[in-house]
Scaffold this active site. Structure first.
Site, PDB file in Angstrom:
ATOM      1  N   ASN A 137       0.840  -1.201   0.000  1.00 28.06           N
ATOM      2  CA  ASN A 137       0.000   0.000   0.000  1.00 28.06           C
ATOM      3  C   ASN A 137       0.867   1.240   0.000  1.00 28.06           C
ATOM      4  O   ASN A 137       1.660   1.391   0.923  1.00 28.06           O
ATOM      5  CB  ASN A 137      -0.847   0.058   1.289  1.00 28.06           C
ATOM      6  N   ASP A 171       9.600   2.900   3.762  1.00 29.06           N
ATOM      7  CA  ASP A 171       8.364   2.201   4.135  1.00 29.06           C
ATOM      8  C   ASP A 171       8.666   0.713   4.358  1.00 29.06           C
ATOM      9  O   ASP A 171       7.880  -0.165   3.972  1.00 29.06           O
ATOM     10  CB  ASP A 171       7.254   2.398   3.100  1.00 29.06           C
TER      11      ASP A 171
HETATM   12  O1  DOR Z   1       2.154  -1.751   2.461  1.00 29.89           O
HETATM   13  C1  DOR Z   1       2.156  -1.141   3.514  1.00 29.89           C
HETATM   14  N1  DOR Z   1       2.478  -1.749   4.657  1.00 29.89           N
HETATM   15  N2  DOR Z   1       1.790   0.140   3.527  1.00 29.89           N
HETATM   16  C2  DOR Z   1       1.594   0.813   4.671  1.00 29.89           C
HETATM   17  O2  DOR Z   1       1.260   1.975   4.612  1.00 29.89           O
HETATM   18  C3  DOR Z   1       1.747   0.128   5.966  1.00 29.89           C
HETATM   19  C4  DOR Z   1       2.675  -1.008   5.858  1.00 29.89           C
HETATM   20  C5  DOR Z   1       2.668  -1.934   7.046  1.00 29.89           C
HETATM   21  O3  DOR Z   1       2.643  -1.439   8.176  1.00 29.89           O
HETATM   22  O4  DOR Z   1       2.716  -3.142   6.831  1.00 29.89           O
END
Ligand code: DOR
Length: 450
Positions: A297, A324
């Site tokens: 995401n 991220d």
């Molecule tokens: O892919 C994602 N994983 N996007 C996010 O914003 C949060 C993250 C997660 O905490 O796993």
């Protein structure tokens, strides 16, 4: 040792914050930078260890504004200790821990606990991000003043956006007094609607529920208007679309207090990676398709979007590269694409991934290093990411030309969720020095490495 004296000799020293790009020696002592010498030294000053860095790049340690350490609460995925060791392997000497922990980082008590444990367990510096809302539920603001006093560097409900515009307005209003950014997850959930990959031909062919690119643009547009309304400070995380880039470019032209980040994967991987063929587009759906390690995401986007974000990084519309880093256990990923957790394990591959842009001449090496050091330091407002005298001796030694093949089994992260397993990348972190001490040394850890 924090008090050891050392000379890193004869490397190409790149410190964008000071405009340094020349062959020089870096002297460190007592955990701090002493100086970048004007001319290489003939002999090391007495009592100094000498490292021959000729042929290598010597730069300030990288700063990651967006890391998921999963601690407290999800320690089978990552801990403060393992996540910061992964950071050190990736050349990062400062990581900012996102608050989607359990309990979440929405109180001074949790922030103090994370920072206290980091002081003893972490391989590199940990800074904490506080939640925007209590329990990250998007309803009532977290005690932002109390969190600021506890030392947070910004606020985010990352993973979830603040959907209520009035709550977001209030949060941004508070930042005018606190001076810390709101980092709002840039996806409108009413448009995401359970989608799992980018809306487009690949999603159609694979029969996967899609997320339109406009889910990002709608949220960024709203947040920019609220930043204009309040005068508040907005930092847009993981920008992944050309439309998002255009909105941020326009906001900066309006003089708004808006900064932005992009991840290594949104810079380099497009939606065709969901076929599982490392970016190749097959004639028929291959057996490797539905690679859950590509589920993230915001989702991996179209090739047009993937072309737009490096341009925006090069021209300064997007300020920084942030990972991220989202470690997930095998049990979260060995399942159907629909059921899999979102997130990619990034810290250990980040530098080599983004070096692709330098090798393709999308931006220069000093520009890239600036997006990993001086620019995040400016957003933090801290004297980090620099080789100025008296700054912490946070330093990376890099070999931009070295090729290596990613092996998820070799990750020091507790999780292995990378779509890059088996992929050869060009650009290697040779050593990471944190506060004057070696936090990662590739030659010691991987003697067979080039
Ligand atoms: O892919 C994602 N994983 N996007 C996010 O914003 C949060 C993250 C997660 O905490 O796993």
């Amino acid at each position: 040792m924090a008090n050891s004296k050392r000379v890193i000799r004869g490397g190409r020293v790149i410190d964008p914050g000071q405009g340094i790009d020349r062959v020089a020696d870096v002297l460190i002592s007592g955990g701090k930078v002493v100086e970048v010498t004007e001319a290489p030294l003939d002999a090391a000053p007495e009592g100094h260890d000498v490292t021959d860095a000729s042929g290598l790049v010597v730069a300030p340690g990288f700063i990651d504004l967006h890391t998921h350490l999963r601690d407290p609460g999800h320690e089978w995925k990552e801990t403060i200790e393992s996540g910061t060791q992964a950071a050190a392997r990736g050349g990062f000497t400062t990581v900012c821990a996102m608050p989607n922990t359990d309990p979440c980082q929405d109180s001074a008590a949790v922030i103090e606990d994370v920072l206290r444990r980091a002081a003893s367990d972490a391989a590199v510096r940990v800074l904490a991000i506080g939640a925007i809302t209590k329990g990250r539920r998007g309803k009532a603001l977290a005690p932002m003043g109390e969190l600021a006093d506890a030392g947070v560097i910004g606020f985010s409900d990352d993973g979830d956006p603040v959907s209520d515009a009035n709550v977001m307005r209030q949060a941004l209003s508070y930042t005018t007094a606190l001076g810390l950014p709101i980092i709002n997850h840039a996806e409108d959930h009413s448009l995401v609607r359970g989608g799992v990959m980018n809306e487009g031909p690949v999603a159609t062919r694979l029969g996967l529920p899609p997320v339109p690119a406009s889910a990002e643009a709608v949220m960024i547009a709203r947040d920019i208007e609220l930043a204009a309304l309040t005068g508040g400070r907005l930092h847009v995380p993981h920008v992944s679309t050309a439309a998002g880039v255009e909105l941020i470019r326009a906001a900066k032209q309006r003089g708004l207090n808006v900064t932005a980040e992009v991840t290594p994967h949104h810079l380099t991987l497009d939606e065709t990676w969901v076929y599982g063929l490392h970016g190749e587009v097959p004639d028929a759906v291959p057996a490797a398709a539905y690679d859950t390690n590509t589920k993230v995401n915001p989702p991996l986007r179209s090739s047009a979007d993937v072309a737009a974000v490096p341009e925006a990084l090069a021209d300064g519309t997007i300020d920084v590269v942030a990972t991220d880093h989202a470690p997930h256990a095998a049990t979260d990923k060995v399942c159907t694409y629909d059921e899999a957790a979102h997130g990619i394990n990034v810290l250990e591959t980040a530098f080599a991934q983004v070096m692709k842009l330098v090798h393709e001449k999308a931006l220069s090496l000093p520009e890239l290093i600036s997006r990993l050091t001086a620019e995040p330091s400016r957003i933090l407002g801290r004297e980090l990411g620099t080789l100025k005298p008296e700054a912490p001796a946070d330093i990376v030694l890099l070999d931009p030309e070295a090729e290596w093949t990613v092996s998820a089994d070799d990750f020091v992260s507790l999780s292995r969720n990378t779509p890059l397993d088996g992929v050869t990348l060009k650009g290697r972190v040779v050593e990471t020095v944190y506060a004057g001490a070696t936090a990662w040394n590739a030659m010691a850890a991987e003697p067979s490495a080039k």
